[in-house]
Structure formats: C-alpha cells, structure tokens
Enzyme design. Structure first.
Site, short mmCIF file in Angstrom:
data_model
loop_
_atom_site.label_atom_id
_atom_site.label_comp_id
_atom_site.label_asym_id
_atom_site.label_seq_id
_atom_site.Cartn_x
_atom_site.Cartn_y
_atom_site.Cartn_z
N HIS A 78 0.86 -1.24 0.04
CA HIS A 78 0.03 0.05 -0.04
C HIS A 78 0.92 1.26 -0.01
CE1 HIS A 78 -2.94 3.06 0.99
NE2 HIS A 78 -2.45 3.19 2.18
N ASP A 107 6.83 20.17 -27.42
CA ASP A 107 6.82 19.02 -26.68
C ASP A 107 7.92 19.40 -25.52
OD1 ASP A 107 6.87 16.27 -26.05
OD2 ASP A 107 6.52 15.78 -27.82
N TRP A 142 7.68 0.22 3.48
CA TRP A 142 8.32 0.94 2.36
C TRP A 142 9.61 1.41 2.73
CZ3 TRP A 142 8.99 6.25 0.50
CH2 TRP A 142 9.02 7.21 1.69
N SER A 172 13.76 5.61 -14.42
CA SER A 172 12.56 6.19 -14.99
C SER A 172 12.48 7.83 -14.28
CB SER A 172 11.16 5.65 -14.87
OG SER A 172 10.19 6.25 -14.75
N SER A 173 12.52 7.78 -13.08
CA SER A 173 11.96 9.17 -12.35
C SER A 173 13.46 10.14 -12.62
CB SER A 173 11.97 8.81 -10.74
OG SER A 173 10.74 8.04 -10.52
N HIS A 256 12.96 11.97 2.86
CA HIS A 256 12.43 13.21 3.03
C HIS A 256 12.04 14.23 2.02
CE1 HIS A 256 9.77 15.45 5.80
NE2 HIS A 256 10.46 16.41 5.29
N GLU A 258 11.58 13.06 -0.80
CA GLU A 258 10.62 12.49 -1.66
C GLU A 258 9.22 12.97 -1.02
OE1 GLU A 258 10.40 10.42 -4.17
OE2 GLU A 258 8.32 9.72 -3.97
N TYR A 260 8.59 16.02 -0.06
CA TYR A 260 8.37 17.35 -0.75
C TYR A 260 8.03 17.08 -2.36
CZ TYR A 260 9.21 18.78 3.59
OH TYR A 260 9.16 19.18 5.25
N SER A 271 -1.97 26.50 -6.47
CA SER A 271 -1.55 27.75 -6.92
C SER A 271 -1.94 28.29 -8.35
CB SER A 271 0.01 28.15 -6.86
OG SER A 271 0.44 27.51 -5.60
N HIS A 305 14.77 13.53 11.41
CA HIS A 305 13.73 13.78 12.30
C HIS A 305 12.77 12.53 12.05
CE1 HIS A 305 10.83 16.03 8.73
NE2 HIS A 305 10.94 14.64 8.76
N HIS A 306 13.05 11.72 11.16
CA HIS A 306 12.45 10.32 11.11
C HIS A 306 13.30 9.19 12.09
CE1 HIS A 306 9.88 11.17 7.33
NE2 HIS A 306 11.00 12.09 7.27
N THR A 331 5.95 27.14 4.71
CA THR A 331 4.67 26.42 4.39
C THR A 331 3.35 27.23 4.77
OG1 THR A 331 5.64 24.37 4.88
CG2 THR A 331 3.22 24.22 4.60
N LYS A 334 2.75 30.08 2.07
CA LYS A 334 2.26 29.48 1.09
C LYS A 334 0.69 29.69 1.51
CE LYS A 334 5.19 26.85 -2.03
NZ LYS A 334 4.79 26.28 -3.11
N ARG A 453 1.73 1.45 14.90
CA ARG A 453 1.45 1.24 13.35
C ARG A 453 1.94 -0.16 13.14
NH1 ARG A 453 5.03 5.49 10.53
NH2 ARG A 453 4.03 4.73 8.54
#
Lengths: 622, 344
Positions: A78, A107, A142, A172-173, A256, A258, A260, A271, A305-306, A331, A334, A453
């Site tokens: 998941h 293109d 994950w 790919s990314s 992390h 990731e 963002y 926006s 922080h993880h 943040t 924004k 969890r």
C-alpha cells in the site's frame, strides 16, 4: 457471374492494431501524460484496495481476516504503491500534460527519453508488484529497515522485488526529472522569463532538482542491500561489523525530499486553480515561488527527524528538530498567500476549487499542525510509530490526492475536449472530504490513545475499537468517492459538455490552444509579455478588458518539426526491467528463484537494453 | 456549504471532547497523556503545550479559509473583475514572522526538554539490560548483587520511585522499547550501538509496553509489561529470584519438570536452579507469576488455560513465532502447565 462486393477507392480505416501501435510508439507528451494517468489510476485502485483490506483487518480487534505475513505485505505494498506509483505517477501525469503547454512549447526537450521514462515506470511498477505471483510481495515496509532486509530475516523474494522494482522506477524518475529540468530551462516561449513562469511549472522545476539529487543516495542504499543479499557483503550485518542505521540515513536523506517531491506539484496545482476561480492573480507570486524553493532546500536538511528514537544524541536531535520546525515558515507563507488569493476575489465554487481549497488547504492545515508536533522531540519519542504519525502524513498525502483531483477537473477538459460533470464532481468531493476526515481524524485520536503502526492485530480493551471502526467506515467512503470519479470521467468522455479552448476563463498559455490541442500544441509559438499571459491578452495587464482571446491560427502544419514515433524507448525500458527481474531470480531455487540461471535473464535483459539503445541512437530524427 | 461547515465544526468539537475525556481515563493504558513517571511527565507537558498552540493555529487558519470562501463567493459577471491585487509586502513580512515566533516558542522548551531527558537525574540508578528478540523481550539485572545477574522475560519488575537506567540492544533486528506512561521510545539496535533510556514510576502498578519498530511477522505481538513494586516488595522479589526453589518433588508438577527435559523444552529455555539452561527462548524461572504468556498475547490465568493453549500450539496463537508446536498429548500438556505454574 457472382460478384464479390468490394469497396473500391476508400482508404482502409486504421485498425485496432495500428491504433495500439501508435500508442506504443508515441513520443507526444500529451499521449504520454494520458498513459501515465491511466496507469496511475489503475494503481490508485490497487493501492486503495490494499488500504481497504488493511481497514477490514483493523475494523475489529483480534481479527483473523488476514494472516500476519499477508497483512505485512499488504501494508508494505500500500505504501509503495501510493508513494512511488500513485503520487509519483500523477506527478508525471501532470508534468507531461501541463508543463509543455504552460511553457508554450511543442513538446518536452527529449520526447523519446520521455517515452522511455513512461515505459520504465510501467515495467518497474509491474516488477515491484510481480512478487504477488510468488505469494512473496515485499513485506518489510516501504522504508525496508535493515537488517530485517537481510537474507537471514527475509529469505523470500519479496525484498528482492523491492530492491529491483525500485531501481527501475528510480531510473525512470531520474530520466523524467532531467527531461523536465531541461524543458523548463530551455523551451520556454520567447519572453517567458523565469518570473513569468506559471507556478506549477516552477514547482515541477524544483521537484526535478529534488528527484535528481534525492534518488542517488537511495540507489546507493539499494545497491548495498542487493550486495548484502546476493553476494554476501556485510553493509548492514551487525554480526560482521556492519551498521543497520546507515540504511536509515541513506533512506531518509532520500525519503524526506521525497515527501516534498510529492507535495510541491500539488501546491503548484493549487496555486494554478485558486487564481482562476477567484478571478484575480496569485497573491505574492514571488513569495509562493521562493517558499517552494525554500521548502525543497530545507528538505535535504531534515531527514533525521524520522530517526529521533534511534539514539543520535541530544545535539543531533535538537538540530534536526529546529530545521524541521523551520519548514513551518515557508509552508505557512504559502497558505497565507493562498488565503490572500481568495480574499476579495469573485469566488466561483466549482469542483476544481472545492478540491483545491477545501480538499487541499483545509486538511493540509491539519497535516501542518500535526507535522509541527513531530519535531517536538520528547513528544515524538511518544508518538513515533503510532497512528498519530499515520494520521499526520495521511493529512498531507490525502490533500495531495485532492490536488490531483482538482487538477483533473481543471485540466482534463483540455485533453478530452469535454468538461466533467459538476454534480457528480460535488458528490465525489463530499464523499472524499468526509471520508478522509473520518478515516484519519479517528486515527489522530487512536494515535493519542497509543495504538502503534504496522500491527496486523490488536487486543480488545485498550480503548481503540470505536475509532478503528470509524476509520474503516471512512475508508470505504473514500473508496466510493473514487468510484464516482471514475464514473464521472467515463460519463464525460461519452457525453460531457464540450469544453472549448478556455472553459474556466483561464490565465495561462494552455488555455490559448484548442481542446484537445493539436499534436504540435501551438501553430505559432506565443510571445509572452505577462506572467498571466492569456489573462493579459483577454483583459489587459491591469484588468481592463481589451478584447476576446484569439484562438490559435491553424495553418502551416507541414512545416512544424515533430519527432518521429519510436518503439526503441519501449524496448530499452523493457530490457532494463528484464535485467533487474533476472537479478531477483538469481536467488536460490528454494525460495522461488532460478539460482545461477538468473544470470541468463540478466544477460538477456542487458542485450535487449543495448539493442534498444543502439536502435534509438541510430534512428533518424525525421 | 454552510451545512457542510457546521457538520465539520460539530465533528471537530465532538472528536476533541471525546478525546479529552478519554485520554485522561485509566482505561487507556497506552495513552501517553497520562504520565506515570518523571520522564513521561516531561514529554506530556510539552505535548499538551504544543497541542494547545496547534489547535489555536488550526482554528484561526481554517476560520480565515472558510470565511474567505463564503464571504467572497460571487457569480462571474462578464466585464466585471475583482481588484487585481498582486501582493502586499507588509503582509508577507507579518505572516513570515508570525510562524517564526510560534516555532521559536515551541523550539525553546523542546530543546530544553531534549537535554533534560538526556541527563540522568540520579547518580546511582537501577541498571537493567533490555534485549529485543523476534518477538519477545529479555530483561536482565546485571550484578544486582555483586556477582549475580537475574534474567527474566516479557515482564520488567522495578521498584517504585527509583530511577531505572535501561541499556537496550537487540539479538536480531531493530526493535523499539516503549512504555508510554513511563518512557518514550528508544530504538533497540543490533550491533555496537547500545542505547540508554531512563525512567521511573511514581506508583505501583502494571505499565504496558510495546515493540514499536516493525520487526517482521509478529511485530504486532511483541508486548511486555513493566511492573512497579514498592521498594520492599522488589527487594523480596530479587531475593527470591536469587535463590530459586528446588524442582518440585511430586505430583503433576514433578511429571512436568521431567517432561520439560525429555521433550526438549530445555534446549531453548532456562529455569534457574535446574539443569535446564537453554538460551534461545525466554527464561521461564518465574513464568508462574507473569501476567501474560507469549509476550503479552494471552492472559496467564491461574487455571493454566492460557499456558495450555500456548504450549499446545503457539502457531495458532501467534503465527510465525519461533516456538514450534511439539504435538504433545493433553496429559503431557497438563503436566507441563502444572510445572510452569509452579514456577514463581
């Protein structure tokens, strides 16, 4: 004499296979965007189904609906599906659909590389999911913390599919990110300076830089896991002096940013949508752009922080607490600028705005407030790995999903030529909104009550039962909302109201061309003088109306240079995926691999890749 | 729209109310909003402070958002546009500085508490070693009297009021040690990194603990309890553990004692004061007095039903657990259970 009826002088209708072939060989960013969108939506349904299985299991204490190993594979898949396939997939969808049009380009910079990125995404996602066929999908979370990923503790193929599937997706990314980086820097329409760039394209640029810098440490970590598993190295083996915490650093210094990578495009969509439906410009454009850049920059400096409970010491924990708290500042800027955009506007409460304002901003505020509670390290010692964290990040990612829905209601008519239904759209929105808050609001509370969890079961009597049941009910409402969305898209394709080039009275260049746009996007490349170029053409730079907007001038079609379709990107991507599948199959036969025969598959994949790249390199451009 | 808004506000209020009522009730043994010791209390106070600030920010910003959406809702009239405002520099400065101020207000007590929790409040704590295993806990009291170490499992006994310093390590993969009412989470890592965490308990009682880092198949059922006892009771318990009783002399417990060796239980389990010295599974010396069986999975009732079910087939109770089903007859099981229950 009997005559056989035969049509003479009629061109043969292109058959199904010609049509299929045209999609397999396409290099058109709009078609690639549609392919990304379809693939991703399929994974949204898969990941959603996995979420529902999780919620059925957790609806009641001591449930025996799923056995522990199956549950562990489902929660792992998941997470992987929603992050790497759905959020990244929809990001790529919108990058492809929107960015070249917003730039006034024909293109992307490298159309074949773009096709390669899509096929890599498709084959990589299949490889990641292939373990289900062995009954051995990844089951290590994950985040796949070492040393649980060593062969000693996860001997099956699941962890190998994790490593190899994510490597292909990473290739790919990165290819896609390089492509959009170059596209945005080089292919802007004449006059479109960086500070006339629409915010969604800006966020795409920031995210491209983040992808290019964040994936390599992850790739290194994956290679180390692969070497530990296949070749007996000891990067993460404590018995041989290896350090399992090293993985956590490599993973989160990717993981992390990731986050963002996932959220910035959504912020870009919001926006874009707010100004159109408030009928006034984005408030504080430079501040929105710079806060996005600042968020991306800070994203590199907060990974630990993880890891507050890892025991890095009070100094490290304090430093990462403060850098993390700092993210609240851009943040907040924004959010306030979005409020400023709405303030004093003529607000049109259409479905895209429902999803952008109520679907994104409103729950995102909860995600932000709960987010600021995590760097409060002593609190985090308590709430880490509880459902409070699950609730927090779902209050960030569900708004991202809402932003994607906003994007579809807003932009899809550009590519299908037909609007989505407003009535169904609002049903979709309210089901999604209520379902999200029910599901994850309950999880905030059950987290405060201490539910951890990644537990496939929990005992009765700890006060968790009602909140889990509510959470499950909410999850089914979200599932229902997605069904309504799919129905809405299908209905729109059959009988939707014709959109016309500019259905929302838009502000940016994508609304200048027809819906759907011609394959070359713009017959003549527009010259840009204003940040909201189309709006300025319609209403003047200062809001005085200066005349209707001019539709594109169809003509001189034959002189437009467009790259030729090619199947080589597909071949190259397929070869890479086969090669990595081979690396999975090197594992011994007892666990379902082929043993040394797996090397044959690796070599086959390498040959196909080289063949694909060779054909690609020597294919004429015209 | 207004209806939707009311509905949301109602739900938020109802949820917050339910939470405030529930979080403080003793029926929620894993809620960290009820502290049972100094370390947990420091975290609790800070959490409540940040939570209150967070709720204020939440109400304020959501209020502005909903107000703007409702107040400025207007049909589009051709030829009419709202003022095309592009920004406002003073406002930008203000709403940059407001989050800075809030974050500073949170950061200062955060850093102070981080360092406070990293400082041992008592120079001579009770030292214990916590060792995580897939999927149970080993607790050791090294040198509790010179030259003697006590080993137990899944239930950590501590004296009330005394600071406990736990050194945590792992025998296999990464786990996390967490007793929400007494102590925040500390990762339990294999290899050279031995983490330390201190806590104390204000009152006697049972405090629930849970493995928090995902550690494989049975991560969900790797639970434990911390039992805080009056200091005198704790000393008596230590004395009892240091001089284990002789094996039972007669009856079903004696039968069980013999079977324990014959059937191979002793290959994995230790019972102090006997020849049984297996080191793979939990030390069972005082299993008869523990509240649970199987690392918090089943209640350890005095009739022995929990132990019976567990020994009969651990895989039925805890699929994937390292202990196999031995295929014992009911007679054998009863004898084994009688022996285990006698161990206290």
């Amino acid at each position: 004499m009997a005559t056989v009826g035969r049509a003479v002088g009629v061109f043969p209708r292109p058959g199904f296979f010609e049509y299929l072939w045209s999609w397999l060989t396409t290099v058109d960013h709009k078609r690639i965007g549609i392919l990304y969108g379809l693939t991703t939506t399929a994974y949204l349904l898969v990941g959603g189904l996995e979420a529902l299985l999780i919620r059925i299991q957790l609806a009641h204490p001591e449930s025996r609906f799923l056995d522990p190993d199956t549950y562990n594979q489902i929660f792992t898949m998941h997470g992987l599906t929603m992050i790497f396939l759905v959020a990244m997939g929809y990001n790529a969808t919108f990058f492809n659909l929107v960015v070249p049009l917003q730039l006034g380009a024909r293109d992307v910079a490298f159309p074949r590389l773009n096709a390669f990125s899509y096929w890599g995404f498709l084959f990589g996602s299949l490889l990641l999911n292939l373990g289900w066929l062995w009954g051995q999908a990844p089951g290590v979370g994950w985040f796949a913390y070492a040393n649980l990923t060593s062969v000693q503790y996860t001997p099956g193929l699941g962890t190998d599919f994790y490593v190899m599937g994510l490597q292909v997706l990473g290739i790919s990314s990165i290819a896609s990110a390089l492509n959009f980086l170059v596209t945005i820097i080089n292919l802007r329409a004449p006059g479109m300076t960086m500070f006339k760039l629409p915010v969604f394209s800006w966020m795409t640029l920031v995210v491209s830089v983040l992808i290019i810098t964040a994936f390599p440490p992850f790739t290194v970590g994956l290679i180390e896991v692969m070497f530990d598993r296949l070749f007996g190295t000891n990067f993460f083996n404590p018995a041989a002096g290896g350090n399992p915490v090293l993985w956590q650093h490599l993973f989160w210094v990717f993981g992390h940013p990731e986050v963002y990578i996932l959220v910035l495009p959504a912020m870009g969509i919001v926006s874009e949508v707010l100004p159109v439906f408030a009928r006034k410009p984005l408030f504080g454009y430079p501040f929105v752009v710079f806060s996005g850049i600042f968020i991306g920059f800070l994203g590199w400096g907060v990974w630990a922080h993880h890891m507050f409970a890892v025991g890095l010491g009070p100094v490290a924990n304090s430093v990462f607490a403060i850098t993390t708290m700092l993210i609240a500042v851009p943040t907040g800027v924004k959010v306030f600028n979005w409020l400023g955009t709405l303030w004093g506007g003529h607000i049109q409460l259409k479905t895209p705005l429902y999803f952008a304002a109520l679907g994104f901003i409103a729950p995102f505020i909860i995600g932000g407030v709960t987010g600021v509670m995590h760097p409060v390290v002593p609190s985090d010692y308590q709430q880490t790995d509880t459902y409070f964290v699950v609730a927090h990040f779902h209050y960030v990612v569900m708004p991202i999903v809402a932003a994607f829905f906003a994007g579809f209601y807003y932009w899809l008519p550009k590519y299908t030529g037909r609007l989505l239904d407003e009535g169904l759209g609002k049903v979709h929105f309210w089901l999604f909104f209520i379902g999200t808050n029910l599901t994850f609001g309950s999880q905030i509370i059950v987290g405060f009550l201490g539910m951890p969890r990644r537990n496939y079961t929990y005992p009765a009597g700890l006060g968790w039962e009602p909140w889990n049941l509510l959470s499950t009910i909410g999850a089914f409402l979200i599932g229902l909302s997605v069904v309504v969305f799919v129905v809405n898209v299908l209905k729109s394709l059959r009988s939707g109201q014709v959109a016309g080039p500019d259905p929302w009275d838009g502000r940016t260049l994508e609304w200048l061309t027809s819906s759907p746009p011609p394959v070359y996007n713009f017959a003549e490349i527009p010259v840009v003088r204003h940040r909201d170029e189309l709006w300025a053409r319609k209403y003047g730079a200062h809001g005085e109306r200066v005349g209707a907007h001019n539709p594109p001038n169809p003509g001189s079609e034959l002189q437009i240079h467009l790259p030729r379709p090619s199947y080589y990107p597909l071949v190259a991507a397929l070869g890479i995926a086969i090669g990595f599948l081979g690396a999975v199959l090197i594992r011994p036969a007892e666990v379902g691999g082929l043993g040394p025969l797996g090397w044959a598959v690796v070599v086959l994949g390498a040959l196909i890749t080289v063949g694909g790249l060779y054909g690609w390199a020597f294919e004429p451009a015209e | 729209m207004r209806n939707g808004f009311n509905r949301i506000m109602l739900r938020v209020l109802a949820g917050a109310g339910a939470f405030l009522l529930s979080g403080c009730s003793p029926e929620y043994p894993l809620s960290w909003f009820v502290a049972g010791g100094d370390a947990a209390e420091q975290a609790r106070q800070l959490t409540v402070f940040v939570l209150v600030l967070g709720v204020l920010v939440f109400v304020g910003v959501e209020g502005l958002l909903f107000y703007a959406l409702l107040r400025f809702r207007r049909p589009a009239v051709p030829g009419q546009l709202p003022p095309q405002v592009h920004g406002h520099r003073t406002l930008e400065v203000v709403w940059t500085l407001v989050p800075v101020a809030i974050v500073t207000a949170i950061a200062v007590p955060t850093v102070r508490t981080i360092f406070s929790l990293a400082t041992l409040p008592e120079p001579n704590p009770l030292r214990v070693e916590v060792i995580g295993h897939q999927w149970w806990w080993e607790f050791r009291y090294p040198e509790i009297v010179p030259g003697k170490t006590i080993t137990t499992a899944n239930e950590l006994r501590i004296p009330v009021g005394r600071t406990v310093l736990a050194s945590v390590s792992s025998a296999d993969v990464i786990h996390s040690f967490w007793v929400p009412r007494l102590s925040g989470t500390i990762d339990v890592i294999p290899g050279r990194q031995v983490n330390q965490v201190w806590f104390n308990a204000w009152a006697p009682g049972e405090y629930y603990g849970w493995c928090k880092e995902y550690c494989g198949t049975q991560h969900a059922q790797m639970r434990f309890r911390v039992v805080a006892m009056a200091a005198a009771d704790f000393d008596r318990w230590v004395q009892a553990r240091l001089s284990p009783p002789a094996p039972p002399a007669s009856g079903p417990a004696r039968q069980g004692y013999e079977l324990f060796g014959q059937l191979g239980c002793s290959a994995c389990h230790t019972v102090d004061g006997t020849p049984y010295q297996g080191r793979v599974g939990p030390n069972l010396t005082n299993i008869g007095e523990r509240a649970t069986v199987g690392a918090g999975v089943l209640p350890n009732d005095p009739q022995g039903q929990g132990l019976f079910r567990w020994v009969k087939n651990p895989q039925e109770v805890k699929p994937g657990a390292k202990m196999p089903a031995l295929g014992l007859s009911d007679e054998q099981l009863k004898a084994i259970v009688a022996y285990l229950l006698s161990l206290k």
